[in-house]
Design an enzyme around this catalytic site. Structure first.
Site, short mmCIF file in Angstrom:
data_model
loop_
_atom_site.label_atom_id
_atom_site.label_comp_id
_atom_site.label_asym_id
_atom_site.label_seq_id
_atom_site.Cartn_x
_atom_site.Cartn_y
_atom_site.Cartn_z
N LYS A 132 2.26 -6.88 12.12
CA LYS A 132 3.16 -6.68 11.17
C LYS A 132 3.32 -5.10 11.01
O LYS A 132 2.45 -4.58 11.37
CB LYS A 132 2.70 -7.20 9.64
CG LYS A 132 4.05 -7.56 8.72
CD LYS A 132 4.69 -8.94 8.86
CE LYS A 132 5.58 -8.96 7.87
NZ LYS A 132 6.45 -10.35 8.13
N ASP A 172 12.06 -7.93 8.10
CA ASP A 172 11.45 -8.27 6.90
C ASP A 172 12.16 -7.93 5.72
O ASP A 172 13.35 -7.41 5.98
CB ASP A 172 10.07 -8.20 6.85
CG ASP A 172 9.08 -9.03 6.14
OD1 ASP A 172 8.70 -10.10 6.26
OD2 ASP A 172 8.78 -8.32 4.86
#
Ligand code: GLU
Length: 452
Positions: A132, A172
């Site tokens: 991430k 995201d």
């Protein structure tokens, strides 16, 4: 012989040690705690998983990159943001996970997201590791040119850490199709390579997969429907509360409508909208996707059926199903109590870790079907993996084919979580089922690949 109690004691000690070594990262602690809390039965039943160091390795990222992102605004002022990429685990495939641009981003947030991504990606069964990234950059109110310059500066450092076989970022919160476009352009310029598989969530026509924008929201509705079906109920005709109004929330609303359910709400940081006739998804898209406006504008334009509640939380609106689709820890114990009082039957997390641990326990004690994000929102990253497959084969599948694959994957994830929970003595507990099933896949690969 190792008993469950010994295992529990060891996991508790490990948790304390992880908290000590990673100070001031409460979200990361929360995500690790939740997983370790559910692993005791599998460690006791399968001694190979209790091998010293396995869980310790799983909780330590393989690599963490933090970098400076300088950029100039439209007035020529220089801003300095911080960029992150946490490459958490690549036992099952290249690191895979989104980039989040939001002022709340820090290392602890990226680590919690990266940690969850390991298990989520494992559950898809598609050969993707967990990672991430993101930045504390706030895109809110920035011009298109400023967004482009920021993305270019971000990629000017990130490019050296990623690649189609190494690490494949996507979107995201705060990173959608526009940002992926600017990031891809800069990667292509620096590397002089058309490497479609380096990023997912690309535009249709230049390597993006059909249904990728829809996939997370569609998938979490399919997961909610599967949980209801397991209890002999149907999603059709049920009312739903949805939080958020970004990509996940919009396509959650769209799929609820398509399956005959009635989505009553959506929200942003200023408050929420409740629409007695059901959310009009085209108006929602116009306000949030096209105009990038505030949710209150939806209510202003919708007419008598809708009203804006400033500062409120959607969880006070009675509904059969709840789909938290905004951000972490947006649904606490009080919210859960209100939902339970109002008769909620199922909760599926479209966002990552939106429900606090106390709220999760409250739902579970009340017998509400609770689908954790690792399982319920895995549709997004699953279609990202399908995008990588299409890029590799230099082909593009039809929307119908991708949607069919998505439905198949969500159904398989539901079955896996359900059966795993039963096997380990926690019937109906999707949190335990998702954590153990994801863990087994990653742990098997890690053990086979040796101490690295
Ligand atoms: N950010 C999404 C998630 O939380 C998608 C990641 C991806 O497509 O790589 O799973």
């Amino acid at each position: 012989m190792t008993t469950r109690d010994d295992t529990k004691t060891r996991l508790d000690a490990l948790r304390v040690e992880i908290e000590r070594r990673n100070p001031a990262q409460p979200e990361f602690h929360q995500a690790v705690h939740e997983v370790l809390d559910t692993l005791a039965p599998v460690l006791a039943a399968r001694p190979e998983y209790a091998e010293p160091g396995l869980i310790e390795r799983l909780c330590e990222p393989e690599r963490q990159v933090i970098f400076r992102v300088p950029w100039q605004d439209d007035q020529g002022r220089v801003h300095v943001n911080r960029g992150f990429r946490v490459e958490f685990n690549s036992a099952l495939g290249p690191y895979k996970g989104g980039l989040r641009f939001h002022p709340s981003v820090n290392l602890g947030i990226i680590k919690f997201l990266g940690f969850e991504q390991i298990f989520k990606n494992a559950l898809t069964g598609l050969g993707i590791g967990g990672g991430k990234g993101g930045s504390d950059f706030d895109p809110h109110g920035r011009s298109d040119a400023e967004i482009m310059r920021f993305c270019q500066s971000f990629m000017t450092e990130l490019y050296r850490h990623i690649g189609e076989h190494t690490d494949v970022p996507a979107g995201d919160i705060g990173v959608g199709g526009r940002e992926i476009g600017y990031l891809f352009g800069q990667y292509r310029r620096i590397t002089n390579r058309w490497e479609a598989g380096v990023l997912t969530g690309k535009g249709a026509g230049w390597g993006g997969s059909a249904i990728r924008p829809e996939a997370t929201g569609y998938g979490s509705v399919l997961f909610a429907a599967a949980m209801l079906r397991e209890r002999g109920e149907d999603l059709e005709g049920q009312t739903a509360v949805v939080s958020g109004s970004g990509n996940v929330a919009i396509y959650t609303v769209e799929k609820l409508l398509a399956l005959g359910a009635n989505p009553l709400t959506c929200s942003d940081s200023s408050g929420y909208v409740v629409d007695d006739k059901g959310i009009d998804v085209e108006l929602l898209k116009q306000v949030k996707e096209v105009e990038r406006g505030r949710i209150s504008e939806y209510a202003e334009r919708r007419g008598a059926s809708a009203r804006f509640v400033p500062g409120g939380r959607v969880w006070e609106v009675p509904a059969d199903v709840a789909l938290p689709s905004a951000t972490q820890n947006e649904l606490d114990e009080n919210d859960a109590a209100a939902l339970v009082r109002n008769g909620v039957k199922a909760v599926a997390e479209g966002a990552n870790m939106p429900t606090t641990p106390e709220a999760v326990h409250l739902f579970q004690r009340a017998g509400v079907a609770f689908g954790p994000g690792k399982a319920a929102n895995a549709g997004g990253v699953a279609v990202s993996a399908l995008e990588m497959a299409q890029n590799h084969a230099r082909t593009a599948w039809s929307p119908a084919k991708v949607e069919e694959e998505l439905a198949h994957i969500m159904s398989a994830i539901h079955t896996t979580c359900h059966e795993t929970a039963e096997r380990y003595g926690a019937p109906g507990d999707y949190v335990t089922g998702a954590n153990i099933a994801g863990f087994e896949r990653v742990a098997d690969a890690m053990l086979a690949q040796g101490v690295i």
